[in-house]
Design a protein around this motif. Structure first.
Motif, PDB file in Angstrom:
ATOM      1  N   ASN A  15       0.824  -1.209   0.000  1.00 13.74           N
ATOM      2  CA  ASN A  15       0.000   0.000   0.000  1.00 13.74           C
ATOM      3  C   ASN A  15       0.864   1.267   0.000  1.00 13.74           C
ATOM      4  N   TRP A  19       0.713   4.398  -2.626  1.00 13.07           N
ATOM      5  CA  TRP A  19       0.633   5.804  -2.215  1.00 13.07           C
ATOM      6  C   TRP A  19       1.864   6.560  -2.711  1.00 13.07           C
ATOM      7  N   ARG A  75      -4.911   6.666  -8.758  1.00 11.70           N
ATOM      8  CA  ARG A  75      -5.100   5.980  -7.471  1.00 11.70           C
ATOM      9  C   ARG A  75      -5.080   4.482  -7.735  1.00 11.70           C
ATOM     10  N   HIS A  76      -4.107   3.818  -7.158  1.00  6.09           N
ATOM     11  CA  HIS A  76      -4.028   2.360  -7.242  1.00  6.09           C
ATOM     12  C   HIS A  76      -4.736   1.796  -6.014  1.00  6.09           C
ATOM     13  N   ALA A  77      -5.965   1.351  -6.204  1.00  7.03           N
ATOM     14  CA  ALA A  77      -6.758   0.805  -5.097  1.00  7.03           C
ATOM     15  C   ALA A  77      -6.440  -0.681  -4.959  1.00  7.03           C
ATOM     16  N   ILE A  78      -5.973  -1.067  -3.788  1.00  5.23           N
ATOM     17  CA  ILE A  78      -5.500  -2.431  -3.545  1.00  5.23           C
ATOM     18  C   ILE A  78      -6.448  -3.171  -2.613  1.00  5.23           C
ATOM     19  N   PHE A 100      -7.554   3.923 -10.883  1.00  5.72           N
ATOM     20  CA  PHE A 100      -8.436   5.038 -11.214  1.00  5.72           C
ATOM     21  C   PHE A 100      -7.591   6.249 -11.610  1.00  5.72           C
ATOM     22  N   TYR A 102      -7.999  10.727 -12.378  1.00  6.19           N
ATOM     23  CA  TYR A 102      -8.811  11.938 -12.386  1.00  6.19           C
ATOM     24  C   TYR A 102      -7.892  13.100 -12.723  1.00  6.19           C
ATOM     25  N   PRO A 108     -13.291  11.373 -11.967  1.00  6.79           N
ATOM     26  CA  PRO A 108     -12.683  10.083 -11.631  1.00  6.79           C
ATOM     27  C   PRO A 108     -13.263   8.970 -12.496  1.00  6.79           C
TER      28      PRO A 108
ATOM     29  N   THR B  83      -9.863   1.056   0.428  1.00  6.07           N
ATOM     30  CA  THR B  83      -8.721   0.263  -0.032  1.00  6.07           C
ATOM     31  C   THR B  83      -7.412   0.945   0.332  1.00  6.07           C
ATOM     32  N   THR B  84      -6.322   0.185   0.158  1.00  7.33           N
ATOM     33  CA  THR B  84      -4.960   0.721   0.205  1.00  7.33           C
ATOM     34  C   THR B  84      -4.666   1.484   1.500  1.00  7.33           C
ATOM     35  N   LYS B  98      -4.298   6.511   6.601  1.00  2.23           N
ATOM     36  CA  LYS B  98      -4.701   7.109   5.329  1.00  2.23           C
ATOM     37  C   LYS B  98      -5.194   5.969   4.452  1.00  2.23           C
ATOM     38  N   ALA B  99      -6.304   6.187   3.763  1.00  3.12           N
ATOM     39  CA  ALA B  99      -6.849   5.123   2.919  1.00  3.12           C
ATOM     40  C   ALA B  99      -7.551   5.738   1.725  1.00  3.12           C
ATOM     41  N   TYR B 100      -7.618   4.967   0.656  1.00  3.18           N
ATOM     42  CA  TYR B 100      -8.395   5.386  -0.508  1.00  3.18           C
ATOM     43  C   TYR B 100      -9.845   4.985  -0.325  1.00  3.18           C
ATOM     44  N   SER B 102     -13.350   4.443  -2.884  1.00  2.00           N
ATOM     45  CA  SER B 102     -14.007   4.448  -4.197  1.00  2.00           C
ATOM     46  C   SER B 102     -15.498   4.389  -3.919  1.00  2.00           C
ATOM     47  N   LEU B 114     -19.234   4.141 -11.019  1.00  2.00           N
ATOM     48  CA  LEU B 114     -18.333   4.881 -10.129  1.00  2.00           C
ATOM     49  C   LEU B 114     -18.828   6.317  -9.996  1.00  2.00           C
ATOM     50  N   VAL B 115     -18.937   6.795  -8.769  1.00  2.00           N
ATOM     51  CA  VAL B 115     -19.316   8.191  -8.520  1.00  2.00           C
ATOM     52  C   VAL B 115     -18.067   9.048  -8.380  1.00  2.00           C
ATOM     53  N   THR B 116     -17.169   8.626  -7.519  1.00  2.00           N
ATOM     54  CA  THR B 116     -15.933   9.365  -7.315  1.00  2.00           C
ATOM     55  C   THR B 116     -14.913   8.483  -6.594  1.00  2.00           C
ATOM     56  N   THR B 117     -13.703   8.941  -6.622  1.00  2.00           N
ATOM     57  CA  THR B 117     -12.658   8.356  -5.788  1.00  2.00           C
ATOM     58  C   THR B 117     -12.197   9.427  -4.801  1.00  2.00           C
ATOM     59  N   GLY B 118     -11.341   9.052  -3.886  1.00  2.00           N
ATOM     60  CA  GLY B 118     -10.857  10.029  -2.924  1.00  2.00           C
ATOM     61  C   GLY B 118     -10.025   9.362  -1.860  1.00  2.00           C
ATOM     62  N   GLU B 119      -9.802  10.087  -0.787  1.00  2.00           N
ATOM     63  CA  GLU B 119      -9.009   9.521   0.304  1.00  2.00           C
ATOM     64  C   GLU B 119      -9.511  10.033   1.648  1.00  2.00           C
ATOM     65  N   VAL B 139     -11.212  13.757   1.427  1.00  2.00           N
ATOM     66  CA  VAL B 139     -10.910  14.562   0.238  1.00  2.00           C
ATOM     67  C   VAL B 139     -11.365  13.743  -0.962  1.00  2.00           C
ATOM     68  N   ASP B 141     -12.207  13.273  -5.098  1.00  2.00           N
ATOM     69  CA  ASP B 141     -11.627  13.755  -6.347  1.00  2.00           C
ATOM     70  C   ASP B 141     -12.693  14.331  -7.289  1.00  2.00           C
ATOM     71  N   GLY B 142     -13.954  14.108  -6.972  1.00  2.00           N
ATOM     72  CA  GLY B 142     -15.034  14.631  -7.793  1.00  2.00           C
ATOM     73  C   GLY B 142     -16.300  14.729  -6.969  1.00  2.00           C
TER      74      GLY B 142
END
Lengths: 140, 144
Positions: A15, A19, A75-78, A100, A102, A108, B83-84, B98-100, B102, B114-119, B139, B141-142
């Protein structure tokens, strides 16, 4: 060390790699590898590949060049992590990646799916990746 | 990243609370949502390159109530996939993740998209043996 404890740390290494790449933090990306690590990226069923790069310095330089050539944010979602082998000193594992993108006026959106295959070793500074292969299902 | 300050025994327990936040929001379950926050928690978020934001709200009950209202304004099924995750701090009493995220949507009878991604950046503490969120900042992204 209990396997599930070590596996948390190994997951964190992958991860952190993601990041590091996504935020263009190459110090973080480099920190996950052993000095003699090997890494490569391929696209399945295509004559498309990058690497293999041998050694942490080569890996970081090559990935930095690729990252700097991409103008969008990635964004590499794992997820969907599985361990194939685990000995306490060495582990092999796989995980799915969902990529993903954007920015640049684009909302996105999904770019590609794929998977990582890795070998991690227990060093005197914790678990580090000795091998990392990324196999994407389509170009990215 | 140095992991000298990481106590991996607590990793999954802290992560589970963040996952519970996602499930609680998607299910519109305010009762479950309230259990993930500490009494004096603070939470909010922004959308990159947009004036759209939520919060910041203070207090677990208040956060839960606002999120319930926000969820009720959405008629679709939402899925916040986390994720992540990476830990930047993890002791027996404190954690920062910290995480992503979706975010996917499925309108009733419609197709998922998909609506948006972010963290997320999330601060936790362990109170009475249970991990709670003290601060959650999003945060995206969209727009969502």
């Amino acid at each position: 060390m209990q396997p599930h404890i070590a596996q948390q740390e190994i997951k964190q290494r992958l991860n952190e790699y993601c990041w590091g790449y996504d935020s263009n933090d190459m110090a973080l990306l480099g920190s996950v590898f052993t000095e003699d690590a090997i890494s490569a990226v391929t696209v399945a069923h295509r004559d498309l590949s990058w690497g293999p790069w041998r050694g942490k310095t080569s890996i970081v330089q090559a990935l930095s060049d690729i990252r700097n050539s991409q103008q969008d944010r990635r964004r590499h979602a794992i997820g969907t992590f599985i361990f194939d082998t685990f000995s306490g000193q060495r582990a092999t594992a796989r995980a799915y990646a969902t990529l993903f993108s954007y920015a640049n006026g684009q909302p996105p959106h999904l770019v590609a799916l794929g998977e990582y295959s890795l070998t991690a070793v227990n060093t005197n500074t914790g678990w580090r990746l000795e091998r990392l292969e990324e196999i994407m299902d389509s170009p990215f | 990243m140095s992991t000298d300050h990481i106590d991996w025994t607590q990793a999954q327990a802290a992560l589970n609370v963040l996952y519970q936040y996602a499930h609680a929001y998607d299910a519109g379950n305010a009762q479950m949502m309230e259990t993930v926050f500490s009494d004096d928690a603070i939470s909010g978020g922004v959308v990159t390159n947009s004036s759209l934001c939520w919060g910041p709200w203070t207090g677990g009950g208040n956060i839960s109530s606002h999120l319930k209202t926000l969820r009720e304004s959405q008629q679709d099924q939402r899925r916040h996939q986390i994720t992540t995750p990476i830990f930047t701090l993890l002791t027996r009493e404190k954690a920062i993740i910290k995480a992503y995220v979706s975010v996917f949507s499925t309108p009733i009878g419609g197709q998922s998209a998909l609506v948006t991604t972010g963290e997320y950046q999330v601060h936790f503490s362990r109170k009475g043996g249970a991990w709670k969120i003290d601060r959650l900042d999003g945060v995206l992204d969209g727009e969502f």
